[in-house]
Design an enzyme around this catalytic site. Structure first.
Site, PDB file in Angstrom:
ATOM      1  N   SER A 108       0.846  -1.191   0.000  1.00 44.10           N
ATOM      2  CA  SER A 108       0.000   0.000   0.000  1.00 44.10           C
ATOM      3  C   SER A 108       0.880   1.239   0.000  1.00 44.10           C
ATOM      4  O   SER A 108       1.990   1.233   0.544  1.00 44.10           O
ATOM      5  CB  SER A 108      -0.887   0.002   1.250  1.00 44.10           C
ATOM      6  OG  SER A 108      -1.463   1.272   1.465  1.00 44.10           O
ATOM      7  N   SER A 109       0.364   2.307  -0.581  1.00 46.53           N
ATOM      8  CA  SER A 109       1.120   3.554  -0.615  1.00 46.53           C
ATOM      9  C   SER A 109       1.290   4.170   0.765  1.00 46.53           C
ATOM     10  O   SER A 109       2.096   5.094   0.948  1.00 46.53           O
ATOM     11  CB  SER A 109       0.434   4.565  -1.544  1.00 46.53           C
ATOM     12  OG  SER A 109      -0.893   4.815  -1.114  1.00 46.53           O
ATOM     13  N   CYS A 110       0.579   3.654   1.775  1.00 44.79           N
ATOM     14  CA  CYS A 110       0.726   4.188   3.130  1.00 44.79           C
ATOM     15  C   CYS A 110       2.078   3.827   3.750  1.00 44.79           C
ATOM     16  O   CYS A 110       2.400   4.295   4.848  1.00 44.79           O
ATOM     17  CB  CYS A 110      -0.406   3.719   4.028  1.00 44.79           C
ATOM     18  SG  CYS A 110      -0.372   1.964   4.435  1.00 44.79           S
ATOM     19  N   TYR A 137      -0.844  -0.749  10.009  1.00 46.33           N
ATOM     20  CA  TYR A 137      -0.911  -1.458   8.731  1.00 46.33           C
ATOM     21  C   TYR A 137       0.341  -1.171   7.910  1.00 46.33           C
ATOM     22  O   TYR A 137       0.916  -2.075   7.288  1.00 46.33           O
ATOM     23  CB  TYR A 137      -2.166  -0.998   7.984  1.00 46.33           C
ATOM     24  CG  TYR A 137      -2.381  -1.650   6.642  1.00 46.33           C
ATOM     25  CD1 TYR A 137      -2.838  -2.963   6.552  1.00 46.33           C
ATOM     26  CD2 TYR A 137      -2.164  -0.948   5.455  1.00 46.33           C
ATOM     27  CE1 TYR A 137      -3.057  -3.555   5.324  1.00 46.33           C
ATOM     28  CE2 TYR A 137      -2.375  -1.538   4.227  1.00 46.33           C
ATOM     29  CZ  TYR A 137      -2.825  -2.834   4.165  1.00 46.33           C
ATOM     30  OH  TYR A 137      -3.036  -3.426   2.951  1.00 46.33           O
ATOM     31  N   LYS A 141       3.219  -3.793   6.355  1.00 48.27           N
ATOM     32  CA  LYS A 141       3.521  -3.881   4.926  1.00 48.27           C
ATOM     33  C   LYS A 141       4.994  -3.586   4.633  1.00 48.27           C
ATOM     34  O   LYS A 141       5.591  -4.184   3.732  1.00 48.27           O
ATOM     35  CB  LYS A 141       2.611  -2.937   4.133  1.00 48.27           C
ATOM     36  CG  LYS A 141       1.166  -3.419   4.043  1.00 48.27           C
ATOM     37  CD  LYS A 141       1.091  -4.753   3.330  1.00 48.27           C
ATOM     38  CE  LYS A 141      -0.320  -5.275   3.196  1.00 48.27           C
ATOM     39  NZ  LYS A 141      -0.367  -6.575   2.499  1.00 48.27           N
ATOM     40  N   HIS A 180     -12.941   1.829   2.981  1.00 52.23           N
ATOM     41  CA  HIS A 180     -12.140   2.988   2.610  1.00 52.23           C
ATOM     42  C   HIS A 180     -13.053   4.113   2.110  1.00 52.23           C
ATOM     43  O   HIS A 180     -14.254   3.931   1.938  1.00 52.23           O
ATOM     44  CB  HIS A 180     -11.118   2.602   1.542  1.00 52.23           C
ATOM     45  CG  HIS A 180     -10.029   1.722   2.062  1.00 52.23           C
ATOM     46  ND1 HIS A 180      -9.981   0.367   1.813  1.00 52.23           N
ATOM     47  CD2 HIS A 180      -8.954   1.997   2.832  1.00 52.23           C
ATOM     48  CE1 HIS A 180      -8.914  -0.150   2.395  1.00 52.23           C
ATOM     49  NE2 HIS A 180      -8.272   0.807   3.018  1.00 52.23           N
TER      50      HIS A 180
END
Length: 316
Positions: A108-110, A137, A141, A180
């Site tokens: 994920s881009s987070c 999260y 990742k 989301h």
């Protein structure tokens, strides 16, 4: 890549996994492997080892994860960090132990720092603090990305991480407590329209900017990664363009036909101010998204209406 290559898709019933399964099937792949959460608990290391040893996949795609929006991440931090690490670590380690040559890890881009320069380049990983509302999260990742990188470095295997931007589309999660922002808005605007165009209350100020990728485009990026040798360990996957949350709300309001008022609750958190991916590495290799945001939301809303009595709701 032979079309009879054995490909195991972890999380094949989820939004991303089901899209990957569908696109692989449309691309002619005939030997896909899947297991529901009832049949295989990916948090259980021994069960995962037994499954992979039995099925002997040539490729593993990790599309399995506990996911959710700001509310779910804030309320269940332990589950978000621990269960995601359990799932990915079991899959990665058992893939290595069973000599699986190619592993595609979806993140994920987070994973990128909250205040990093925009657009976000892969090199920005671990250069600053994370967004607090989803750091649990994100940390999980990041460990998956680094584990795959370590295997590439130590064992020379083709383990690669694809970092998608915000995904949406068919088979999305529309549960208002765990979804989301985009699917949550679709449901909120639809239900408000059905309730005499009642006003819609949305979190934050509407000023943060977000990038959205239709899930079929993500699936095609995975197929691209299967059919091509990616020489680096980490690649961003997105559209390269973004909109404000306010603009997103106005698009969804128009598509759903809602005519009421939008109220922005600025007492609620906005999250990261902007999160736009630099997708130049994937573009240079030859992959590019095909479905633009308005058309993608139309497709998603159509699916929502067709499945309104049985759409997916995640229970925590």
């Amino acid at each position: 890549m032979k079309k009879e290559t054995r490909i195991y898709i972890a999380g094949h019933n989820g939004m991303v996994g089901s899209a990957i399964w569908r696109i692989l099937t449309e691309s002619g792949f005939t030997n896909l492997i899947g297991a529901s959460s009832k049949d295989l608990d990916l948090r259980n290391q021994q069960d995962v080892q037994n499954f992979i040893a039995e099925k002997q996949p040539d490729i593993i795609i990790d599309a399995a994860a506990r996911v959710g929006g700001i509310l779910a991440n804030n309320n269940y931090p332990y589950q978000f960090i621990m269960e995601n690490m359990q799932i990915q670590n079991n899959l990665i380690d058992c893939a290595l132990k069973n000599n699986v040559e190619k592993f595609i890890f979806l993140g994920s881009s987070c994973i990128y720092p909250k205040l990093a320069s925009q657009p976000l380049k892969e090199d920005y990983l671990l250069t600053g603090i994370l967004e607090p509302t989803n750091e649990w999260y994100a940390i999980a990742k990041i460990t998956g990305v680094k584990a795959c990188q370590a295997i590439r470095k130590q064992f020379g295997k083709n383990y690669v991480s694809l970092m998608p931007t915000n995904l949406y589309g068919t088979n999305d999660n529309f549960d208002l407590t765990t979804s989301h922002v985009l699917p949550a808005m679709i449901r909120k605007f639809h239900e408000a329209k059905e309730n005499d165009n009642a006003r819609v209350v949305l979190w934050g100020t509407g000023t943060p900017m977000r990038e959205f990728l239709f899930v079929d485009d993500m699936a095609k990026a995975v197929v691209f990664a299967i059919e091509n040798k990616l020489t680096d360990y980490l690649y961003n996957v997105g559209t390269g363009s973004d909109v404000t949350i306010k603009e997103l709300a106005e698009i969804i309001q128009k598509i759903t036909g809602h005519k009421g008022e939008i109220i922005w609750d600025s007492s609620k958190p906005d999250g990261t101010p902007r999160k736009l991916l630099d997708v130049s590495k994937m573009h240079q290799l030859g992959w590019k998204h095909q479905i633009e945001l308005y058309a993608g939301i139309e497709k998603t809303y159509e699916w929502f209406l067709q499945n309104i009595d049985s759409f997916k709701q995640v229970k925590l």
